[in-house]
Every structure is written in C-alpha cells, then in structure tokens.
Design a protein around this motif. Sequence first.
Motif, short mmCIF file in Angstrom:
data_model
loop_
_atom_site.label_atom_id
_atom_site.label_comp_id
_atom_site.label_asym_id
_atom_site.label_seq_id
_atom_site.Cartn_x
_atom_site.Cartn_y
_atom_site.Cartn_z
N THR A 1 10.73 1.41 -6.67
CA THR A 1 10.53 1.58 -5.23
C THR A 1 9.75 2.86 -4.94
O THR A 1 8.77 2.84 -4.19
N ILE A 2 10.18 3.95 -5.53
CA ILE A 2 9.50 5.22 -5.29
C ILE A 2 8.07 5.18 -5.83
O ILE A 2 7.12 5.64 -5.17
N SER A 3 7.88 4.61 -7.01
CA SER A 3 6.55 4.57 -7.63
C SER A 3 5.58 3.71 -6.85
O SER A 3 4.37 3.99 -6.84
N GLN A 4 6.09 2.69 -6.18
CA GLN A 4 5.21 1.75 -5.47
C GLN A 4 5.08 2.05 -3.99
O GLN A 4 4.19 1.52 -3.34
N GLN A 5 5.95 2.93 -3.46
CA GLN A 5 5.92 3.19 -2.02
C GLN A 5 5.09 4.42 -1.64
O GLN A 5 4.51 4.47 -0.56
N ILE A 6 5.05 5.41 -2.52
CA ILE A 6 4.37 6.66 -2.17
C ILE A 6 3.40 7.06 -3.29
O ILE A 6 3.62 6.72 -4.46
N PRO A 7 2.31 7.76 -2.94
CA PRO A 7 1.42 8.28 -3.98
C PRO A 7 2.12 9.39 -4.77
O PRO A 7 2.68 10.30 -4.17
N ILE A 8 2.10 9.28 -6.08
CA ILE A 8 2.74 10.28 -6.94
C ILE A 8 1.66 10.97 -7.77
O ILE A 8 0.87 10.33 -8.46
N SER A 9 1.63 12.28 -7.68
CA SER A 9 0.63 13.04 -8.42
C SER A 9 0.88 13.02 -9.92
O SER A 9 -0.06 13.12 -10.71
N GLY A 10 2.12 12.92 -10.32
CA GLY A 10 2.42 12.87 -11.74
C GLY A 10 3.91 12.86 -12.01
O GLY A 10 4.72 13.17 -11.14
N SER A 11 4.26 12.49 -13.24
CA SER A 11 5.65 12.45 -13.67
C SER A 11 5.87 13.40 -14.83
O SER A 11 4.97 13.63 -15.64
N VAL A 12 7.06 13.96 -14.88
CA VAL A 12 7.48 14.83 -15.98
C VAL A 12 8.68 14.17 -16.65
O VAL A 12 9.69 13.89 -15.99
N LYS B 1 0.83 -1.18 0.00
CA LYS B 1 0.00 0.00 0.00
C LYS B 1 0.88 1.25 0.00
O LYS B 1 1.84 1.34 0.73
N LYS B 2 0.53 2.18 -0.87
CA LYS B 2 1.28 3.41 -0.94
C LYS B 2 0.95 4.29 0.26
O LYS B 2 -0.22 4.52 0.54
N TRP B 3 1.99 4.74 0.94
CA TRP B 3 1.79 5.53 2.14
C TRP B 3 2.37 6.92 1.91
O TRP B 3 3.54 7.06 1.57
N PRO B 4 1.56 7.97 2.07
CA PRO B 4 2.03 9.32 1.78
C PRO B 4 3.21 9.73 2.66
O PRO B 4 3.39 9.23 3.78
N ILE B 5 4.00 10.66 2.16
CA ILE B 5 5.05 11.27 2.95
C ILE B 5 4.40 12.32 3.85
O ILE B 5 3.62 13.16 3.38
N ALA B 6 4.71 12.26 5.13
CA ALA B 6 4.06 13.13 6.10
C ALA B 6 4.22 14.60 5.73
O ALA B 6 5.33 15.09 5.50
N GLY B 7 3.08 15.30 5.65
CA GLY B 7 3.08 16.73 5.39
C GLY B 7 3.14 17.12 3.93
O GLY B 7 3.04 18.31 3.61
N MET C 1 21.53 -1.92 -0.42
CA MET C 1 21.96 -0.72 0.29
C MET C 1 21.35 0.52 -0.34
O MET C 1 20.97 1.47 0.35
N VAL C 2 21.25 0.52 -1.67
CA VAL C 2 20.64 1.66 -2.36
C VAL C 2 19.17 1.78 -1.98
O VAL C 2 18.67 2.88 -1.69
N MET C 3 18.47 0.65 -1.94
CA MET C 3 17.05 0.68 -1.58
C MET C 3 16.86 1.15 -0.15
O MET C 3 15.90 1.86 0.16
N SER C 4 17.78 0.75 0.74
CA SER C 4 17.71 1.22 2.12
C SER C 4 17.89 2.73 2.19
O SER C 4 17.19 3.42 2.95
N ALA C 5 18.82 3.26 1.38
CA ALA C 5 19.04 4.70 1.36
C ALA C 5 17.81 5.43 0.82
O ALA C 5 17.43 6.48 1.34
N ILE C 6 17.19 4.88 -0.20
CA ILE C 6 15.99 5.50 -0.77
C ILE C 6 14.87 5.53 0.27
O ILE C 6 14.15 6.53 0.41
N GLN C 7 14.71 4.45 1.01
CA GLN C 7 13.69 4.40 2.05
C GLN C 7 13.93 5.48 3.10
O GLN C 7 12.99 6.14 3.56
N LYS C 8 15.18 5.69 3.46
CA LYS C 8 15.50 6.72 4.45
C LYS C 8 15.22 8.11 3.89
O LYS C 8 14.72 9.00 4.61
N LEU C 9 15.53 8.33 2.62
CA LEU C 9 15.26 9.63 2.01
C LEU C 9 13.75 9.89 1.91
O LEU C 9 13.31 11.03 1.94
#
Length: 306
Positions: free
Chosen positions: A176-187, A41-47, A142-150
């Motif tokens: 990872t980014i596309s599946q972890q958080i809701p994205i309003s759109g891509s450019v 489930k995509k979980w928004p970034i707080a704020g 390790m890259v995926m772990s860094a992305i999760q922290k960011l």
Amino acid sequence: IVPMRSKALPIGFINSFVQRRWASAEQTAEQAAAMRRGLPKKWPIAGVSHVVVVASAKGGVGKSTTAVNLALGMTSINKGLSVGLLDADVFGPSIPRMMNLSGQPELSKQDKMIPLVNYGIKCMSMGFLVEEKVAVVWRGLMVMSAIQKLLRQVDWGSLDVLVVDMPPGTGDTQLTISQQIPISGSVIVSTPQDVALLDARRGVEMFRKVDVPVLGVVQNMSCYVCPNCGHLSHIFGKDGVKRMAEEIGADLLGDVPLHLTIREGADAGKPIVVSDPQSPQAEAYKTIARRVLDKLPHIADPFKPR
C-alpha cells in the motif's frame, strides 16, 4: 526386476509444449505491463519532498532503532533539515517509546492530525491513538484504512525528509505504501545471521518489484565488544550483510555494533544520537544518515505555493 523403458515423447507434443511455454512467457510480460499501467497513480504527501522507508522484512533486527537514529542523524549532520518520522507498524508501534512521546495528536483547522515533536523530529504513530498496553486486533481492511489515514490525514507542514518505519514482512502495508506515494528510496536493515538475511533478500526483491529504489543495506548488531575486556565477538556471524550486498548489487550503508547504550537509550526514549552524540555508536548512525542523504534525488514539492 524388469527395467521399464521410458516412452519417447512425440515431437508434436514437445513442439506444442514449447509453444505454450513461449506464449505463456509473452502473456506474463503483457500482464505485468498491464498491471503497471493499471496501478493507482502515486500521489505525494503534501509538503514532503522525500520519503525514505526503513524496512527489514524480518522482526527483531533493530529496524525501528535504526529508523529513529537515522532521522536524528540527518538533523544532526544538517541542522537546516526538517525531518519527520512515521511509524507504519500498526500492530507493534515503537516510535512513541523510543522518542519519549505520548498523548493524542491535536487536529488542525483542516481536521488533520498534528504530529507530536521531540528532539526536533515530527512524529506520527498508531501508538499515539491507542494505549500502550492495548493490543490492536484488526483485520486487513481496517489496517489499510489506518495506513491511509497515517499517510493522508497528517499535517506534516514542510518536510525535507519523511522517514517511515515499516512493519516486518512484505505484505499489504508495504505494498500500500509503495504504491500510494512516491518513495525516494528504501533502506534495508538486517543482522549478519543467515536466517535474517533470507528475509532481507525478500525485502530487497519486493521493493525492486514495485520500482522503489534500494538505497542500500545496514548491517545491524554486526559485532559485540565486551565492555570489561574489549574482546570482539561476532555473535550473529561476520560480514553476512556485506556479502549479501555484494551479491544483490546493493551498497552497504554502514555497520552498527551490538551495544548496551543503544538498547538503553531506545528503551529510555533517549536515542544514542541524542544521548551520546560523540560516541562511536552515534557516529555509525550519522555515517548511515550522511550516505542516505547523498543518495536522495532532487524532488520538487508539487504542493509548494507559487
């Protein structure tokens, strides 16, 4: 030479082959539906109300420069907007140099990294955590772990828009980014060159496969104007991105010329939208920013206090 006669396939074999192909197609559709149900489930970034990713699937087409000036363009045309900039390129972070920022971020009381700020834009990058000349030599986990922290360990406060500068390609980081958080759109950013357009198409297809709206495409380095005589040259080809946009059913958000001041500003940490806001080059980025903002849907922040 005696010509060989092709032996006719028995009708039973043909029927069996067709049935297998039909069953395989149905199974593929079921598998795709099952995968969609099984995705995390995509979980928004707080704020953060909106996330806009800037991607190219190709290196060297000016994606980071576009992301920086897009974020600055948003605040330029709407002073009330709160905008952040996330550098998701772990191996080649460019945001610290382009935004003239350095040093490690401080930690909040909740042990989250506090973004560095310049030109009114909150910024976070792997470049703040490692020295500029140090190579990041990591494996995928390790890259995926860094992305999760960011994504999860940054205290953004309240943001209207978070612009994410994506790395080149269509691999783990993008998924990872596309599946972890809701994205309003891509450019999608590309030069008019045929080689770059091939990868730009792949980028569009990737986002469509993961159900991320494609807000449009940007034609970068569309032309070169000689500063001495004013002669116009289409170094990378003419209107290649425009034709691609028409073919794939995407909007052309704008054209950005190949200009010395854009490059100099990026290298000096003074993006063109800040260093020369009235120039035609800055106006090109502002036009793109305006069109992106017009396309963003209204998303309520689930973390806002009631």
